[in-house]
Design an enzyme around this catalytic site. Sequence first.
Site, short mmCIF file in Angstrom:
data_model
loop_
_atom_site.label_atom_id
_atom_site.label_comp_id
_atom_site.label_asym_id
_atom_site.label_seq_id
_atom_site.Cartn_x
_atom_site.Cartn_y
_atom_site.Cartn_z
N SER A 70 -2.81 -9.13 9.41
CA SER A 70 -2.32 -7.77 9.36
C SER A 70 -1.59 -7.51 10.67
O SER A 70 -2.18 -7.62 11.74
CB SER A 70 -3.49 -6.80 9.17
OG SER A 70 -3.10 -5.51 9.53
N ASP A 97 0.82 -1.21 0.00
CA ASP A 97 0.00 0.00 0.00
C ASP A 97 0.85 1.26 0.00
O ASP A 97 0.64 2.16 -0.83
CB ASP A 97 -0.95 0.02 1.21
CG ASP A 97 -2.18 -0.86 0.98
OD1 ASP A 97 -2.37 -1.34 -0.16
OD2 ASP A 97 -2.94 -1.07 1.94
N ARG A 149 2.19 6.41 16.86
CA ARG A 149 1.70 7.28 15.79
C ARG A 149 2.00 8.77 16.00
O ARG A 149 2.43 9.44 15.06
CB ARG A 149 0.20 7.05 15.58
CG ARG A 149 -0.13 5.61 15.17
CD ARG A 149 0.59 5.22 13.88
NE ARG A 149 0.30 3.87 13.42
CZ ARG A 149 1.15 2.84 13.49
NH1 ARG A 149 2.35 3.00 14.02
NH2 ARG A 149 0.81 1.66 13.02
N ASP A 204 -5.42 4.31 13.09
CA ASP A 204 -4.15 4.98 12.80
C ASP A 204 -4.35 6.24 11.95
O ASP A 204 -3.67 7.24 12.15
CB ASP A 204 -3.18 4.01 12.13
CG ASP A 204 -2.71 2.93 13.10
OD1 ASP A 204 -2.56 3.26 14.29
OD2 ASP A 204 -2.50 1.78 12.68
N1 ARG Z 1 -6.14 -1.82 17.09
C1 ARG Z 1 -4.83 -1.39 17.48
C2 ARG Z 1 -4.82 0.11 17.64
O1 ARG Z 1 -5.70 0.75 17.18
C3 ARG Z 1 -3.79 -1.88 16.52
C4 ARG Z 1 -3.78 -1.22 15.18
C5 ARG Z 1 -2.77 -1.84 14.28
N2 ARG Z 1 -2.49 -0.99 13.14
C6 ARG Z 1 -2.20 -1.46 11.95
N3 ARG Z 1 -2.02 -0.59 11.01
N4 ARG Z 1 -2.11 -2.75 11.70
O2 ARG Z 1 -3.95 0.66 18.24
#
Ligand code: ARG
Length: 400
Positions: free
Chosen positions: A177, A16, A97, A126
Amino acid sequence: MGRAKKAVLAYSGGVDTSVCIPYLKNEWGVEEVITFAADLGQGDELEPIRQKALDSGASQSIVGDLIEPFITEFAFPAIRANALYEGRYPLSTALARPLIARRLVEIAREVGADAVAHGCTGKGNDQVRFDVAIGALAPDLKVLTPAREWGMSREETIAYGERCGIPSPVSKKSPYSIDLNLLGRSIEAGPLEDPNVEPPEEIYALTVSVEAAPDQSQVVEIGFEQGNPVSIDGVRLDPVSLIRKANELAGRHGFGRLDMIENRVVGIKSREIYETPGLLLLIKAHQELESLTLAADVLRSKRQLEQQWADLVYQGLWYGPLKDALDGFIERTQTAVNGSVKVKLHKGNATVVGRSSSTDSLYVPTMATYDAGDQFDHRAAEGFIYVWGLPTRLWANRRL
Ligand code: ARG
Protein backbone atom coordinates in the site's frame (compact mmCIF):
# COMPACT_ATOMS: atom_id res chain seq x y z
CA MET A 1 -27.00 10.31 9.36
CA GLY A 2 -29.48 12.22 7.22
CA ARG A 3 -29.33 11.66 3.49
CA ALA A 4 -26.93 13.68 1.42
CA LYS A 5 -27.94 14.96 -1.99
CA LYS A 6 -24.66 16.01 -3.49
CA ALA A 7 -21.24 14.82 -2.31
CA VAL A 8 -17.69 15.80 -3.25
CA LEU A 9 -15.50 12.70 -3.06
CA ALA A 10 -11.71 12.70 -2.60
CA TYR A 11 -10.67 10.54 -5.52
CA SER A 12 -7.46 8.67 -6.30
CA GLY A 13 -8.49 6.45 -9.19
CA GLY A 14 -7.97 3.27 -7.14
CA VAL A 15 -10.53 0.52 -6.62
CA ASP A 16 -11.82 1.72 -3.26
CA THR A 17 -12.46 5.32 -4.22
CA SER A 18 -13.93 4.24 -7.57
CA VAL A 19 -16.37 1.86 -5.88
CA CYS A 20 -17.30 4.66 -3.49
CA ILE A 21 -19.02 6.41 -6.41
CA PRO A 22 -21.74 3.82 -7.21
CA TYR A 23 -21.89 2.82 -3.54
CA LEU A 24 -22.76 6.34 -2.43
CA LYS A 25 -25.43 6.57 -5.10
CA ASN A 26 -26.92 3.07 -4.90
CA GLU A 27 -26.65 2.28 -1.21
CA TRP A 28 -26.80 5.67 0.43
CA GLY A 29 -29.07 7.46 -2.02
CA VAL A 30 -26.65 10.28 -2.85
CA GLU A 31 -28.01 11.86 -6.03
CA GLU A 32 -24.81 13.31 -7.40
CA VAL A 33 -21.15 12.45 -6.76
CA ILE A 34 -18.51 14.94 -7.82
CA THR A 35 -14.93 13.70 -7.58
CA PHE A 36 -11.79 15.63 -6.82
CA ALA A 37 -8.31 14.25 -7.56
CA ALA A 38 -5.37 16.29 -6.30
CA ASP A 39 -2.04 16.67 -8.03
CA LEU A 40 0.49 16.77 -5.19
CA GLY A 41 3.44 16.02 -7.40
CA GLN A 42 2.97 12.25 -7.25
CA GLY A 43 3.63 12.03 -10.98
CA ASP A 44 0.44 10.15 -11.88
CA GLU A 45 -1.26 10.93 -15.14
CA LEU A 46 -4.39 12.72 -14.08
CA GLU A 47 -6.41 12.64 -17.30
CA PRO A 48 -7.08 8.86 -17.13
CA ILE A 49 -8.04 9.30 -13.48
CA ARG A 50 -10.42 12.12 -14.38
CA GLN A 51 -12.02 9.94 -17.04
CA LYS A 52 -12.24 6.89 -14.76
CA ALA A 53 -14.30 8.85 -12.23
CA LEU A 54 -16.81 9.73 -14.97
CA ASP A 55 -16.87 6.11 -16.17
CA SER A 56 -17.56 5.05 -12.58
CA GLY A 57 -20.61 7.27 -12.41
CA ALA A 58 -19.39 10.66 -11.21
CA SER A 59 -21.47 13.54 -12.54
CA GLN A 60 -18.45 15.80 -12.57
CA SER A 61 -14.76 14.98 -12.25
CA ILE A 62 -12.36 17.67 -11.09
CA VAL A 63 -8.58 17.46 -11.00
CA GLY A 64 -6.57 20.20 -9.36
CA ASP A 65 -2.92 21.08 -9.11
CA LEU A 66 -2.13 21.69 -5.44
CA ILE A 67 1.64 21.32 -5.66
CA GLU A 68 2.53 24.93 -4.98
CA PRO A 69 0.37 25.42 -1.88
CA PHE A 70 1.41 21.96 -0.70
CA ILE A 71 5.02 23.04 -0.60
CA THR A 72 4.70 26.65 0.52
CA GLU A 73 1.84 26.32 3.02
CA PHE A 74 2.46 22.81 4.35
CA ALA A 75 5.98 21.52 3.66
CA PHE A 76 7.83 24.75 4.43
CA PRO A 77 6.10 25.24 7.79
CA ALA A 78 7.07 21.64 8.60
CA ILE A 79 10.70 22.44 7.78
CA ARG A 80 10.57 25.55 9.96
CA ALA A 81 9.16 23.34 12.72
CA ASN A 82 11.75 20.58 12.10
CA ALA A 83 8.72 18.33 12.32
CA LEU A 84 9.61 14.68 12.87
CA TYR A 85 6.87 12.46 14.30
CA GLU A 86 8.29 10.22 16.99
CA GLY A 87 11.63 11.80 16.22
CA ARG A 88 11.80 10.33 12.72
CA TYR A 89 8.89 10.58 10.26
CA PRO A 90 8.72 13.96 8.50
CA LEU A 91 4.95 13.73 7.94
CA SER A 92 5.04 13.52 4.14
CA THR A 93 1.57 11.96 3.97
CA ALA A 94 0.09 13.72 6.99
CA LEU A 95 0.86 17.18 5.58
CA ALA A 96 -1.17 16.56 2.42
CA ARG A 97 -4.43 15.72 4.14
CA PRO A 98 -5.44 19.13 5.55
CA LEU A 99 -4.78 20.65 2.12
CA ILE A 100 -6.93 18.08 0.31
CA ALA A 101 -9.63 18.60 2.94
CA ARG A 102 -9.51 22.37 2.42
CA ARG A 103 -9.93 21.96 -1.34
CA LEU A 104 -12.78 19.46 -0.91
CA VAL A 105 -14.61 21.97 1.22
CA GLU A 106 -14.00 24.78 -1.29
CA ILE A 107 -15.35 22.63 -4.11
CA ALA A 108 -18.34 21.62 -2.00
CA ARG A 109 -19.14 25.31 -1.60
CA GLU A 110 -18.65 26.01 -5.30
CA VAL A 111 -20.98 23.22 -6.44
CA GLY A 112 -23.45 23.57 -3.59
CA ALA A 113 -22.80 20.12 -2.12
CA ASP A 114 -24.11 19.15 1.29
CA ALA A 115 -21.48 16.46 1.91
CA VAL A 116 -17.89 15.50 1.30
CA ALA A 117 -16.70 11.90 1.15
CA HIS A 118 -13.47 9.93 1.30
CA GLY A 119 -12.46 6.31 0.85
CA CYS A 120 -10.27 5.87 3.94
CA THR A 121 -10.60 2.73 6.02
CA GLY A 122 -11.24 2.71 9.75
CA LYS A 123 -7.73 1.71 10.76
CA GLY A 124 -5.58 4.52 9.48
CA ASN A 125 -4.59 8.04 10.35
CA ASP A 126 -5.86 9.61 7.14
CA GLN A 127 -9.54 9.18 8.11
CA VAL A 128 -8.80 11.09 11.32
CA ARG A 129 -7.06 13.89 9.43
CA PHE A 130 -9.85 14.26 6.86
CA ASP A 131 -12.72 14.06 9.32
CA VAL A 132 -11.22 16.48 11.83
CA ALA A 133 -10.11 18.97 9.16
CA ILE A 134 -13.49 18.98 7.44
CA GLY A 135 -15.24 19.32 10.78
CA ALA A 136 -13.11 22.36 11.56
CA LEU A 137 -13.49 24.05 8.18
CA ALA A 138 -17.13 23.25 7.47
CA PRO A 139 -19.02 21.90 10.47
CA ASP A 140 -22.25 21.97 8.48
CA LEU A 141 -21.05 19.50 5.83
CA LYS A 142 -21.72 15.79 6.27
CA VAL A 143 -18.68 13.52 5.98
CA LEU A 144 -19.49 10.27 4.19
CA THR A 145 -17.08 7.38 4.66
CA PRO A 146 -18.35 4.35 2.73
CA ALA A 147 -15.13 2.28 2.92
CA ARG A 148 -15.19 2.56 6.69
CA GLU A 149 -18.66 1.11 6.81
CA TRP A 150 -19.26 -1.24 3.92
CA GLY A 151 -17.46 -4.21 5.45
CA MET A 152 -16.53 -5.67 2.04
CA SER A 153 -13.29 -7.60 1.49
CA ARG A 154 -11.07 -6.55 -1.37
CA GLU A 155 -12.57 -9.27 -3.60
CA GLU A 156 -16.10 -8.22 -2.70
CA THR A 157 -15.22 -4.60 -3.40
CA ILE A 158 -13.89 -5.50 -6.85
CA ALA A 159 -16.95 -7.65 -7.56
CA TYR A 160 -19.27 -4.82 -6.47
CA GLY A 161 -17.40 -2.47 -8.79
CA GLU A 162 -17.68 -4.91 -11.70
CA ARG A 163 -21.43 -5.13 -11.25
CA CYS A 164 -21.47 -1.34 -11.55
CA GLY A 165 -19.30 -1.32 -14.67
CA ILE A 166 -16.01 -0.50 -13.00
CA PRO A 167 -13.28 -2.60 -14.58
CA SER A 168 -11.28 -4.66 -12.09
CA PRO A 169 -7.62 -3.75 -11.81
CA VAL A 170 -5.81 -5.22 -14.82
CA SER A 171 -2.37 -5.80 -13.38
CA LYS A 172 -2.00 -8.13 -10.44
CA LYS A 173 -2.17 -5.81 -7.50
CA SER A 174 1.12 -5.11 -5.80
CA PRO A 175 1.08 -6.40 -2.24
CA TYR A 176 2.09 -2.96 -0.99
CA SER A 177 0.00 0.00 0.00
CA ILE A 178 1.73 3.12 -1.23
CA ASP A 179 1.01 6.79 -0.68
CA LEU A 180 2.99 9.19 -2.80
CA ASN A 181 3.48 12.90 -3.27
CA LEU A 182 6.30 15.36 -3.95
CA LEU A 183 7.56 15.04 -0.36
CA GLY A 184 8.02 11.31 -0.52
CA ARG A 185 6.56 7.84 -0.41
CA SER A 186 5.05 5.72 2.33
CA ILE A 187 5.06 1.97 1.80
CA GLU A 188 3.10 -0.48 3.95
CA ALA A 189 1.60 -3.98 3.95
CA GLY A 190 2.47 -7.22 2.18
CA PRO A 191 5.75 -8.72 3.38
CA LEU A 192 6.50 -5.52 5.31
CA GLU A 193 3.87 -6.46 7.89
CA ASP A 194 6.49 -8.69 9.50
CA PRO A 195 8.54 -6.08 11.34
CA ASN A 196 11.50 -8.45 11.40
CA VAL A 197 11.75 -8.74 7.61
CA GLU A 198 14.16 -6.45 5.76
CA PRO A 199 12.35 -4.33 3.15
CA PRO A 200 13.03 -5.62 -0.35
CA GLU A 201 14.89 -3.19 -2.60
CA GLU A 202 12.00 -3.18 -5.12
CA ILE A 203 9.81 -1.02 -2.88
CA TYR A 204 11.99 2.07 -3.24
CA ALA A 205 11.62 4.59 -6.05
CA LEU A 206 13.15 7.88 -4.88
CA THR A 207 16.36 6.66 -3.24
CA VAL A 208 19.10 4.25 -4.26
CA SER A 209 20.51 1.65 -1.90
CA VAL A 210 23.67 2.35 0.04
CA GLU A 211 25.37 -0.27 -2.13
CA ALA A 212 24.33 1.44 -5.35
CA ALA A 213 25.16 4.97 -4.15
CA PRO A 214 28.27 6.58 -5.64
CA ASP A 215 31.60 6.14 -3.86
CA GLN A 216 32.26 9.81 -4.42
CA SER A 217 30.71 12.11 -1.80
CA GLN A 218 29.03 15.40 -2.67
CA VAL A 219 28.75 18.52 -0.54
CA VAL A 220 25.59 20.56 -1.08
CA GLU A 221 25.00 24.01 0.35
CA ILE A 222 21.46 24.92 1.32
CA GLY A 223 20.56 28.58 1.79
CA PHE A 224 17.76 29.71 4.11
CA GLU A 225 15.88 32.97 4.58
CA GLN A 226 13.59 33.34 7.58
CA GLY A 227 13.73 29.59 8.04
CA ASN A 228 12.66 28.80 4.47
CA PRO A 229 15.04 27.01 2.11
CA VAL A 230 15.69 29.32 -0.84
CA SER A 231 18.77 28.05 -2.65
CA ILE A 232 20.91 25.01 -3.33
CA ASP A 233 24.59 25.46 -4.13
CA GLY A 234 24.07 29.20 -4.53
CA VAL A 235 21.26 28.84 -7.09
CA ARG A 236 17.96 30.39 -6.01
CA LEU A 237 15.05 28.07 -6.64
CA ASP A 238 11.32 28.45 -6.27
CA PRO A 239 9.92 26.25 -3.48
CA VAL A 240 8.68 23.44 -5.73
CA SER A 241 11.90 23.25 -7.76
CA LEU A 242 13.92 23.34 -4.56
CA ILE A 243 12.13 20.31 -3.14
CA ARG A 244 12.55 18.44 -6.42
CA LYS A 245 16.26 19.25 -6.47
CA ALA A 246 16.73 18.24 -2.83
CA ASN A 247 14.95 14.94 -3.52
CA GLU A 248 17.16 14.27 -6.48
CA LEU A 249 20.44 15.06 -4.70
CA ALA A 250 19.69 13.15 -1.51
CA GLY A 251 18.02 10.25 -3.33
CA ARG A 252 21.01 9.80 -5.61
CA HIS A 253 23.20 9.27 -2.52
CA GLY A 254 20.78 6.89 -0.84
CA PHE A 255 19.82 9.28 1.93
CA GLY A 256 16.25 9.53 3.19
CA ARG A 257 14.99 6.02 3.89
CA LEU A 258 13.18 5.17 7.12
CA ASP A 259 12.04 1.84 8.48
CA MET A 260 10.07 2.33 11.67
CA ILE A 261 7.44 1.03 14.01
CA GLU A 262 5.00 3.87 14.31
CA ASN A 263 2.18 4.57 16.75
CA ARG A 264 -1.02 5.40 14.91
CA VAL A 265 -3.73 7.67 16.26
CA VAL A 266 -6.14 4.73 16.51
CA GLY A 267 -3.84 3.00 18.95
CA ILE A 268 -2.11 0.37 16.85
CA LYS A 269 1.56 0.04 16.08
CA SER A 270 2.36 -0.37 12.42
CA ARG A 271 5.52 -0.99 10.46
CA GLU A 272 6.12 1.87 8.05
CA ILE A 273 8.70 2.41 5.38
CA TYR A 274 9.27 5.91 4.07
CA GLU A 275 11.55 7.55 1.61
CA THR A 276 11.56 11.30 2.00
CA PRO A 277 15.03 12.31 0.82
CA GLY A 278 14.63 16.04 0.21
CA LEU A 279 12.50 16.80 3.24
CA LEU A 280 14.86 15.01 5.64
CA LEU A 281 17.87 16.75 4.10
CA LEU A 282 16.25 20.17 4.42
CA ILE A 283 15.14 19.58 8.02
CA LYS A 284 18.62 18.46 8.96
CA ALA A 285 20.17 21.59 7.45
CA HIS A 286 17.50 23.81 8.98
CA GLN A 287 18.06 22.39 12.47
CA GLU A 288 21.73 23.11 12.10
CA LEU A 289 21.24 26.71 11.06
CA GLU A 290 19.00 27.19 14.09
CA SER A 291 21.71 25.92 16.40
CA LEU A 292 23.92 28.70 15.04
CA THR A 293 21.35 31.50 15.09
CA LEU A 294 18.88 30.89 17.92
CA ALA A 295 19.61 31.76 21.53
CA ALA A 296 20.09 28.71 23.75
CA ASP A 297 16.84 29.10 25.70
CA VAL A 298 14.77 29.77 22.58
CA LEU A 299 16.33 26.76 20.89
CA ARG A 300 15.56 24.46 23.81
CA SER A 301 11.97 25.62 24.06
CA LYS A 302 11.54 25.29 20.33
CA ARG A 303 12.83 21.72 20.32
CA GLN A 304 10.14 20.78 22.83
CA LEU A 305 7.36 22.57 20.98
CA GLU A 306 8.47 21.00 17.69
CA GLN A 307 7.52 17.60 19.05
CA GLN A 308 4.08 18.87 19.91
CA TRP A 309 3.76 20.41 16.45
CA ALA A 310 4.67 17.09 14.81
CA ASP A 311 2.29 15.16 17.07
CA LEU A 312 -0.66 17.38 16.37
CA VAL A 313 -0.10 17.41 12.61
CA TYR A 314 0.18 13.63 12.65
CA GLN A 315 -2.98 13.42 14.72
CA GLY A 316 -5.06 15.50 12.32
CA LEU A 317 -5.21 18.71 14.35
CA TRP A 318 -3.82 21.03 11.64
CA TYR A 319 -6.75 23.45 11.91
CA GLY A 320 -6.84 23.44 15.71
CA PRO A 321 -5.95 26.17 18.20
CA LEU A 322 -2.70 24.64 19.49
CA LYS A 323 -1.29 24.50 15.98
CA ASP A 324 -2.17 28.15 15.52
CA ALA A 325 -0.53 29.14 18.81
CA LEU A 326 2.62 27.11 18.15
CA ASP A 327 2.88 28.63 14.68
CA GLY A 328 3.00 32.05 16.31
CA PHE A 329 6.01 31.03 18.38
CA ILE A 330 7.76 29.33 15.49
CA GLU A 331 7.24 32.26 13.11
CA ARG A 332 8.74 34.65 15.63
CA THR A 333 11.88 32.52 15.98
CA GLN A 334 12.42 32.17 12.25
CA THR A 335 13.24 35.84 11.65
CA ALA A 336 16.79 34.98 12.71
CA VAL A 337 17.16 31.82 10.65
CA ASN A 338 19.12 33.22 7.72
CA GLY A 339 22.27 31.70 6.31
CA SER A 340 23.48 28.48 4.81
CA VAL A 341 24.46 24.96 5.75
CA LYS A 342 26.83 22.59 3.97
CA VAL A 343 25.88 18.93 4.03
CA LYS A 344 28.00 16.08 2.74
CA LEU A 345 26.01 13.34 1.05
CA HIS A 346 27.66 9.98 0.94
CA LYS A 347 26.44 6.37 0.91
CA GLY A 348 23.15 6.88 2.71
CA ASN A 349 24.42 9.58 5.04
CA ALA A 350 23.93 13.32 5.16
CA THR A 351 26.53 14.89 7.44
CA VAL A 352 26.63 18.56 8.24
CA VAL A 353 30.13 19.88 7.56
CA GLY A 354 29.61 23.65 7.80
CA ARG A 355 27.16 26.40 8.69
CA SER A 356 27.26 30.18 8.39
CA SER A 357 25.10 33.26 8.83
CA SER A 358 26.45 36.69 8.00
CA THR A 359 23.52 38.44 9.68
CA ASP A 360 22.36 36.26 12.57
CA SER A 361 25.16 34.02 13.81
CA LEU A 362 25.44 34.01 17.59
CA TYR A 363 28.77 32.21 17.38
CA VAL A 364 31.39 34.74 18.54
CA PRO A 365 34.92 33.70 17.57
CA THR A 366 36.63 35.83 20.24
CA MET A 367 34.54 34.05 22.87
CA ALA A 368 34.98 30.57 21.44
CA THR A 369 38.65 30.61 20.56
CA TYR A 370 41.43 28.98 22.55
CA ASP A 371 44.00 31.04 20.63
CA ALA A 372 45.56 34.44 21.29
CA GLY A 373 42.44 36.45 20.41
CA ASP A 374 40.48 35.00 23.34
CA GLN A 375 38.43 37.75 25.05
CA PHE A 376 36.51 35.57 27.49
CA ASP A 377 37.27 36.60 31.08
CA HIS A 378 38.43 33.32 32.60
CA ARG A 379 38.60 34.76 36.13
CA ALA A 380 34.89 35.65 35.98
CA ALA A 381 34.13 31.93 35.94
CA GLU A 382 35.19 31.55 39.56
CA GLY A 383 32.49 33.79 41.03
CA PHE A 384 29.92 32.37 38.68
CA ILE A 385 30.69 28.81 39.71
CA TYR A 386 30.67 29.81 43.42
CA VAL A 387 27.08 30.94 43.09
CA TRP A 388 26.02 28.28 40.59
CA GLY A 389 27.29 25.44 42.75
CA LEU A 390 26.15 26.93 46.06
CA PRO A 391 22.88 25.02 46.42
CA THR A 392 24.60 21.75 45.58
CA ARG A 393 27.32 22.37 48.17
CA LEU A 394 24.82 23.34 50.85
CA TRP A 395 22.82 20.22 50.16
CA ALA A 396 25.90 18.01 50.15
CA ASN A 397 27.23 19.55 53.43
CA ARG A 398 23.96 18.80 55.16
CA ARG A 399 24.49 15.10 54.50
CA LEU A 400 28.09 14.91 55.81
N1 ARG B 1 1.55 6.12 8.37
C1 ARG B 1 1.71 7.28 7.55
C2 ARG B 1 0.86 8.40 8.10
O1 ARG B 1 0.00 8.16 8.87
C3 ARG B 1 1.42 6.99 6.11
C4 ARG B 1 -0.01 6.76 5.77
C5 ARG B 1 -0.17 6.38 4.34
N2 ARG B 1 -1.55 6.52 3.91
C6 ARG B 1 -2.11 5.73 3.03
N3 ARG B 1 -3.36 5.95 2.77
N4 ARG B 1 -1.46 4.76 2.42
O2 ARG B 1 1.06 9.54 7.78
